[in-house]
Design a protein around this motif. Structure first.
Motif, mmCIF file in Angstrom:
data_model
loop_
_atom_site.group_PDB
_atom_site.id
_atom_site.type_symbol
_atom_site.label_atom_id
_atom_site.label_comp_id
_atom_site.label_asym_id
_atom_site.label_seq_id
_atom_site.Cartn_x
_atom_site.Cartn_y
_atom_site.Cartn_z
ATOM 1 N N TRP A 167 15.381 -11.463 -53.121
ATOM 2 C CA TRP A 167 14.726 -12.402 -54.031
ATOM 3 C C TRP A 167 15.428 -13.744 -54.066
ATOM 4 O O TRP A 167 14.838 -14.736 -54.459
ATOM 5 N N ASP A 168 16.667 -13.813 -53.675
ATOM 6 C CA ASP A 168 17.409 -15.069 -53.771
ATOM 7 C C ASP A 168 17.242 -15.956 -52.541
ATOM 8 O O ASP A 168 17.837 -17.022 -52.463
ATOM 9 N N GLN A 169 16.399 -15.573 -51.603
ATOM 10 C CA GLN A 169 16.252 -16.332 -50.366
ATOM 11 C C GLN A 169 15.408 -17.590 -50.524
ATOM 12 O O GLN A 169 15.692 -18.606 -49.926
ATOM 13 N N ASP A 170 14.358 -17.534 -51.322
ATOM 14 C CA ASP A 170 13.410 -18.647 -51.408
ATOM 15 C C ASP A 170 13.526 -19.436 -52.706
ATOM 16 O O ASP A 170 12.550 -20.016 -53.168
ATOM 17 N N LEU A 171 14.690 -19.495 -53.305
ATOM 18 C CA LEU A 171 14.849 -20.165 -54.585
ATOM 19 C C LEU A 171 15.044 -21.670 -54.386
ATOM 20 O O LEU A 171 15.996 -22.107 -53.756
ATOM 21 N N SER A 172 14.141 -22.439 -54.933
ATOM 22 C CA SER A 172 14.187 -23.894 -54.822
ATOM 23 C C SER A 172 15.100 -24.470 -55.899
ATOM 24 O O SER A 172 15.172 -23.960 -57.014
ATOM 25 N N ASP A 173 15.770 -25.566 -55.585
ATOM 26 C CA ASP A 173 16.618 -26.240 -56.565
ATOM 27 C C ASP A 173 15.802 -27.033 -57.587
ATOM 28 O O ASP A 173 16.352 -27.539 -58.555
ATOM 29 N N GLU A 233 7.011 -19.316 -65.850
ATOM 30 C CA GLU A 233 5.917 -18.656 -65.136
ATOM 31 C C GLU A 233 6.464 -17.475 -64.345
ATOM 32 O O GLU A 233 7.596 -17.496 -63.870
ATOM 33 N N LEU A 234 5.644 -16.462 -64.239
ATOM 34 C CA LEU A 234 6.024 -15.241 -63.540
ATOM 35 C C LEU A 234 5.921 -15.470 -62.035
ATOM 36 O O LEU A 234 4.893 -15.920 -61.535
ATOM 37 N N THR A 235 7.003 -15.189 -61.334
ATOM 38 C CA THR A 235 7.034 -15.403 -59.892
ATOM 39 C C THR A 235 6.938 -14.092 -59.129
ATOM 40 O O THR A 235 6.176 -13.971 -58.183
ATOM 41 N N ASN A 262 10.739 3.531 -59.680
ATOM 42 C CA ASN A 262 10.290 4.904 -59.922
ATOM 43 C C ASN A 262 10.531 5.380 -61.345
ATOM 44 O O ASN A 262 9.784 6.195 -61.860
ATOM 45 N N ASP A 263 11.577 4.884 -61.986
ATOM 46 C CA ASP A 263 11.873 5.314 -63.351
ATOM 47 C C ASP A 263 11.000 4.607 -64.390
ATOM 48 O O ASP A 263 11.113 4.858 -65.578
ATOM 49 N N GLY A 264 10.130 3.690 -63.965
ATOM 50 C CA GLY A 264 9.246 2.976 -64.875
ATOM 51 C C GLY A 264 9.760 1.613 -65.289
ATOM 52 O O GLY A 264 9.044 0.854 -65.933
ATOM 53 N N SER A 265 10.991 1.282 -64.935
ATOM 54 C CA SER A 265 11.523 -0.033 -65.273
ATOM 55 C C SER A 265 10.954 -1.068 -64.305
ATOM 56 O O SER A 265 10.454 -0.736 -63.230
ATOM 57 N N ARG A 266 11.010 -2.310 -64.736
ATOM 58 C CA ARG A 266 10.516 -3.407 -63.911
ATOM 59 C C ARG A 266 11.580 -4.496 -63.831
ATOM 60 O O ARG A 266 12.312 -4.720 -64.777
ATOM 61 N N ARG A 267 11.613 -5.185 -62.725
ATOM 62 C CA ARG A 267 12.418 -6.395 -62.583
ATOM 63 C C ARG A 267 11.417 -7.529 -62.392
ATOM 64 O O ARG A 267 10.499 -7.425 -61.580
ATOM 65 N N VAL A 268 11.576 -8.587 -63.145
ATOM 66 C CA VAL A 268 10.697 -9.743 -63.016
ATOM 67 C C VAL A 268 11.548 -10.982 -62.770
ATOM 68 O O VAL A 268 12.713 -11.036 -63.150
ATOM 69 N N LEU A 269 10.953 -11.952 -62.129
ATOM 70 C CA LEU A 269 11.615 -13.217 -61.860
ATOM 71 C C LEU A 269 10.742 -14.315 -62.457
ATOM 72 O O LEU A 269 9.566 -14.448 -62.117
ATOM 73 N N LEU A 270 11.324 -15.079 -63.397
ATOM 74 C CA LEU A 270 10.632 -16.189 -64.031
ATOM 75 C C LEU A 270 11.179 -17.496 -63.484
ATOM 76 O O LEU A 270 12.344 -17.586 -63.108
#
Length: 85
Positions: A13-19, A51-53, A59-67
């Protein structure tokens, strides 16, 4: 109800992060329903400009989101406001 937690970004996820943007990774616990998560993220989008990116469901039902949101001149000076989730 559990709170959302800031965490590390999943691999790749850290590959396309714009400044030009502020980025905040969050972890949503498994006991947080999809509707509750959607409501909380909508409030952040409406009132704080986030905004949600990306979303990753585990599998355990948790989510990771990037805003993200556009940086302002104050952010460039080092005064950043993080989501109050």
């Amino acid at each position: 109800m559990s709170a959302m937690h800031r965490g590390r970004m999943p691999p790749g996820w850290d590959q396309d992060l714009s400044d030009d943007y502020e980025w905040v990774p969050l972890r949503l616990p498994p006991d947080l329903t999809r509707i509750s998560a959607s409501t909380r993220l909508s409030i952040e989008a409406e009132y704080r400009g986030w905004e949600l990116t990306r979303v990753r469901l585990y599998n355990d039902g948790s989510r990771r989101v990037l805003l993200r949101r556009k940086k302002t001149p104050a952010d460039r000076l080092g005064v950043a406001e993080q989501p109050a989730l």
